[in-house]
Design a protein around this motif. Structure first.
Motif, mmCIF file in Angstrom:
data_model
loop_
_atom_site.group_PDB
_atom_site.id
_atom_site.type_symbol
_atom_site.label_atom_id
_atom_site.label_comp_id
_atom_site.label_asym_id
_atom_site.label_seq_id
_atom_site.Cartn_x
_atom_site.Cartn_y
_atom_site.Cartn_z
ATOM 1 N N TYR A 171 0.820 -1.214 0.000
ATOM 2 C CA TYR A 171 0.000 0.000 0.000
ATOM 3 C C TYR A 171 0.856 1.267 0.000
ATOM 4 O O TYR A 171 0.525 2.242 -0.677
ATOM 5 N N MET A 180 0.538 4.030 -2.907
ATOM 6 C CA MET A 180 0.158 5.408 -2.584
ATOM 7 C C MET A 180 1.228 6.380 -3.079
ATOM 8 O O MET A 180 0.910 7.430 -3.639
ATOM 9 N N HIS A 181 2.463 6.017 -2.873
ATOM 10 C CA HIS A 181 3.587 6.832 -3.327
ATOM 11 C C HIS A 181 3.482 7.086 -4.832
ATOM 12 O O HIS A 181 3.558 8.227 -5.286
ATOM 13 N N ALA A 223 0.839 6.769 -6.778
ATOM 14 C CA ALA A 223 -0.393 7.495 -7.106
ATOM 15 C C ALA A 223 -0.237 8.993 -6.849
ATOM 16 O O ALA A 223 -0.700 9.820 -7.647
ATOM 17 N N MET A 224 0.417 9.342 -5.760
ATOM 18 C CA MET A 224 0.592 10.763 -5.440
ATOM 19 C C MET A 224 1.573 11.427 -6.408
ATOM 20 O O MET A 224 1.384 12.579 -6.798
ATOM 21 N N ASP A 245 7.201 7.056 2.251
ATOM 22 C CA ASP A 245 5.797 7.063 2.621
ATOM 23 C C ASP A 245 5.267 8.438 2.275
ATOM 24 O O ASP A 245 6.017 9.395 2.181
ATOM 25 N N GLU A 291 2.072 11.441 2.962
ATOM 26 C CA GLU A 291 0.972 11.858 3.804
ATOM 27 C C GLU A 291 0.501 13.221 3.356
ATOM 28 O O GLU A 291 1.241 13.974 2.724
#
Length: 155
Positions: A7, A11-12, A14-15, A144, A146
């Protein structure tokens, strides 16, 4: 070793893709309305290309603003190049997505922050040590991401 869903890596990517899509739109259509960006990046990243005098002034991180004047914005799958004005001196920059630390559009209170963890910290976490890294990441780093509060950028 059992297979797991990565995940953090998903996420990395996708961002980073979100940043690429936003910059592609800006390259094609210009900045809409009052949108503008504060982009902080790691000047030590091996693929960053900035003038020597900028590298000396910002040996670790640099924040650039894309707002009133920028030129030659070119967006690729790996990063983007743009010419920005530094005290009436235009300078070309190349910023790979993997070097970006924060991406903020204060006009709509949107921000992303990418955290980097050294491999020593990763070795302490057994799950992270066993997890394969994404192809586009150096093996000695783990990223990561955020969402960041815009309050940290306000004066």
């Amino acid at each position: 070793m059992s297979r797991t869903i990565e995940y953090g890596n998903l996420m990395h990517r996708a961002m980073r893709r979100l940043i690429q899509e936003v910059l592609t739109d800006v390259a094609e259509n210009g900045l809409p309305g009052v949108h503008h960006f504060f982009i902080t990046f790691d000047t030590l990243h091996p693929d960053v290309k900035i003038a020597d005098w900028l590298n000396e002034r910002y040996p670790d991180e640099m924040t650039v603003v894309m707002q009133h004047w920028f030129d030659g914005l070119e967006v690729t799958d790996e990063g983007f190049s743009v010419t920005l004005n530094f005290g009436d001196q235009p300078e070309p920059l190349y910023i790979p997505y993997d070097s970006i630390v924060t991406f903020v559009d204060p006009s709509v209170e949107f921000g992303l922050r990418f955290e980097t963890h050294d491999s020593e910290e990763e070795d302490d976490d057994e799950d992270a040590a066993e997890a394969p890294m994404a192809v586009d990441e150096p093996e000695d780093e783990h990223h990561d991401a955020e969402v960041v509060s815009l309050d940290s950028f306000r004066k």
